[in-house]
Design an enzyme around this catalytic site. Structure first.
Site, mmCIF file in Angstrom:
data_model
loop_
_atom_site.group_PDB
_atom_site.id
_atom_site.type_symbol
_atom_site.label_atom_id
_atom_site.label_comp_id
_atom_site.label_asym_id
_atom_site.label_seq_id
_atom_site.Cartn_x
_atom_site.Cartn_y
_atom_site.Cartn_z
ATOM 1 N N GLU A 204 22.443 19.748 -15.799
ATOM 2 C CA GLU A 204 21.469 20.719 -16.297
ATOM 3 C C GLU A 204 22.069 21.623 -17.366
ATOM 4 O O GLU A 204 21.530 22.691 -17.667
ATOM 5 C CB GLU A 204 20.884 21.537 -15.140
ATOM 6 C CG GLU A 204 20.096 20.654 -14.173
ATOM 7 C CD GLU A 204 19.234 21.428 -13.196
ATOM 8 O OE1 GLU A 204 19.154 22.670 -13.292
ATOM 9 O OE2 GLU A 204 18.640 20.776 -12.310
ATOM 10 N N ASP A 241 21.735 28.113 -5.975
ATOM 11 C CA ASP A 241 21.048 27.051 -5.238
ATOM 12 C C ASP A 241 22.124 26.308 -4.463
ATOM 13 O O ASP A 241 22.941 25.590 -5.050
ATOM 14 C CB ASP A 241 20.301 26.100 -6.195
ATOM 15 C CG ASP A 241 19.524 25.017 -5.443
ATOM 16 O OD1 ASP A 241 19.605 24.994 -4.185
ATOM 17 O OD2 ASP A 241 18.854 24.203 -6.104
ATOM 18 N N GLU A 284 18.730 29.708 -2.858
ATOM 19 C CA GLU A 284 17.819 28.587 -2.626
ATOM 20 C C GLU A 284 18.443 27.611 -1.637
ATOM 21 O O GLU A 284 19.646 27.340 -1.718
ATOM 22 C CB GLU A 284 17.565 27.913 -3.977
ATOM 23 C CG GLU A 284 16.627 26.740 -3.980
ATOM 24 C CD GLU A 284 16.415 26.257 -5.424
ATOM 25 O OE1 GLU A 284 16.425 27.081 -6.368
ATOM 26 O OE2 GLU A 284 16.267 25.032 -5.599
ATOM 27 N N LYS A 336 7.728 22.540 -7.993
ATOM 28 C CA LYS A 336 8.059 21.377 -8.830
ATOM 29 C C LYS A 336 6.861 20.436 -8.746
ATOM 30 O O LYS A 336 6.583 19.884 -7.674
ATOM 31 C CB LYS A 336 9.295 20.661 -8.289
ATOM 32 C CG LYS A 336 10.611 21.441 -8.447
ATOM 33 C CD LYS A 336 11.710 20.748 -7.635
ATOM 34 C CE LYS A 336 13.100 21.226 -8.023
ATOM 35 N NZ LYS A 336 14.122 20.742 -7.051
HETATM 36 P P1 PGA Z 1 17.039 18.042 -8.574
HETATM 37 O O1 PGA Z 1 17.667 19.472 -8.360
HETATM 38 O O2 PGA Z 1 16.080 18.100 -9.691
HETATM 39 O O3 PGA Z 1 18.231 17.171 -8.846
HETATM 40 O O4 PGA Z 1 16.376 17.671 -7.269
HETATM 41 C C1 PGA Z 1 17.038 20.652 -8.731
HETATM 42 C C2 PGA Z 1 17.078 21.666 -7.604
HETATM 43 O O5 PGA Z 1 17.605 21.375 -6.510
HETATM 44 O O6 PGA Z 1 16.562 22.757 -7.758
HETATM 45 ZN ZN ZN Z 2 17.078 23.221 -5.399
#
Ligand code: PGA
Ligand code: ZN
Length: 427
Positions: A204, A241, A284, A336
């Site tokens: 990221e 997180d 988180e 999400k």
């Molecule tokens: P992921 O992680 O998109 O790889 O699931 C993002 C998160 O845990 O916030």
């Molecule tokens: Zn997460």
């Protein structure tokens, strides 16, 4: 009305295939969206349909593309694109599985988002304004949650914790929050370079976590905040997180880096020390998605002064959120769209969050693209917070930059700084 649906294969920020759906309306308006992909996934989130086998590591999406082109296409063609709920329900019904494994969460999310983009385009307004209009929610400019170091599944498990982030609730506006975060990100980079630890970036865009322990990463984060001229816990706070489902289950937590093994109580005590030492205002997934008792205990102990976010724990699911609210687990939810599968289900979860007094953080996935739908959602739905990764890599910057553009419009509302995180930084 919808004239045509077309899915094509495009590629995400990890170089993997993904689904883009394009919807063309009778009047000529077009809406387009791309499915993101997670790496640390909750077990109850919508499943992406992938081809399997050897080619492209089994990650190709020809079956998901076929689902859009041959199953969803005939289902939605001719329907009123403004009826988002009706379109989403039709896809959910056609899929017929609990985790959307028949049509694929990737096919559904790209199509659901493409539909709302087309509807906004038909009205000639940006998506954020359309979302605010149809939901009656007050638009606002979110507080960004910005990654400085990656970790966990996004960095070969080099450290256990997945995201080391900063938030700037004390900023005057979004632009200032981004600027201060950029200074901290740069300061962290020069500290890493000085220690001979600078080794590129994680999935990221945060610095690759070449640390000897989780604590060393936390120390370096605090030093970076100070090097940037800020006092941790004042304008700037730390947000983590833990993504604990990645290293914990059945009440046992195995930290790989320092070879510590502990039970739920030990894990909570470890986090308690970090909370006191490192100006943490938001955590988180502090415990694993199967550790309900731990989540309840953690929220009971820290919920009044910390934002406790359920990501893998709640998977953008309204029913799971309502259940957690009754039990006292978490006080905030990550939103999400691809965990839920459709826009309508994500809206339903945000509604449930509002009813239960949970804060909302609209979030990207670790596999992303130039798609900026979530920037519009965070603003138009007045979510309050936005998490899309770090201050590098254009699939991340595309979202921050889109909010910067949107925030020039006075109708997009006020910047959500200050109060939404409780009082952790207000000493
Ligand atoms: P992921 O992680 O998109 O790889 O699931 C993002 C998160 O845990 O916030
Ligand atoms: Zn997460």
């Amino acid at each position: 009305d919808i004239r045509n649906l077309h899915a094509r294969r495009v590629w995400d920020s990890r170089g993997r295939p993904t689904v883009e759906t394009e919807i063309t309306l009778q009047g000529g308006a077009v809406g387009r969206a791309i499915a993101p992909a997670g790496a640390s996934r909750g077990s109850r989130e919508a499943l992406d349909l992938r081809d399997g086998g050897k080619r492209l590591g089994g990650m190709d999406v020809s079956r998901a593309l076929a689902a859009v082109n041959t199953e969803i296409g005939p289902l939605l063609t001719g329907r009123d694109v403004r009826d988002q709920q009706g379109l989403d329900s039709a896809m959910i019904e056609q899929d017929g599985t609990e985790l959307k494994s028949h049509l694929g969460g990737n096919a559904l999310v790209a199509t659901s988002l493409a539909a709302i983009h087309a509807a906004a385009a038909a009205e000639g307004v940006p998506l954020w304004r359309y979302l605010s209009r149809i939901t009656g929610r007050q638009a606002s400019i979110p507080l960004p949650e910005i990654q400085i170091f990656g970790g966990g599944a996004h960095a070969g498990r080099r450290v256990d914790i997945q995201d080391f982030m900063v938030m700037v609730p004390g900023a005057n506006d979004f632009a200032e929050a981004i600027e201060i975060s950029s200074e901290i990100h740069a300061a962290a980079g020069s500290l890493m370079a000085r220690q001979g630890r600078r080794a590129g970036v994680a999935d990221e865009g945060g610095w690759w976590p070449s640390f000897d322990s989780n604590e060393q990463a936390l120390e370096t984060l605090i030093q970076a905040i100070e090097l940037a001229g800020e006092t941790p816990g004042r304008r700037v706070v730390v947000s983590l997180d833990i993504a604990a489902s990645e290293f914990g289950n059945d009440g046992q937590y195995q930290l790989a880096l320092d070879q510590r093994k502990m039970d739920t109580g030990g894990m909570i005590d470890l986090l308690a020390r970090w909370i006191d030492d490192y100006a943490i205002a938001s955590i988180e997934d502090p415990l694993a998605e199967d550790d309900t008792a731990g989540m309840i205990e953690f929220t009971r102990r820290f919920g009044s002064r910390l934002q406790v976010i359920g990501d893998d724990y709640l998977v953008t699911n309204a029913a799971l959120l309502n259940h957690a609210a009754r039990e006292g687990a978490c006080n905030a939810v990550l939103i999400k769209v691809n965990q839920a599968g459709t826009v309508s289900e994500s809206l339903e979860t945000m509604q449930a969050a509002e009813t239960s007094g949970y804060r909302c953080i609209v979030s990207a996935r670790s596999g992303e693209t130039e798609d900026v739908s979530i920037a519009h959602m965070s603003v138009g739905l007045g979510a309050g917070q936005l998490k899309v990764g770090s201050m590098t890599r254009s699939e991340r910057m595309a979202k921050w930059n889109e909010v910067l553009r949107i925030s020039e419009d006075p109708d997009a509302g006020k910047f959500v700084g200050g109060a939404p995180l409780g009082n952790a930084w207000q000493q």
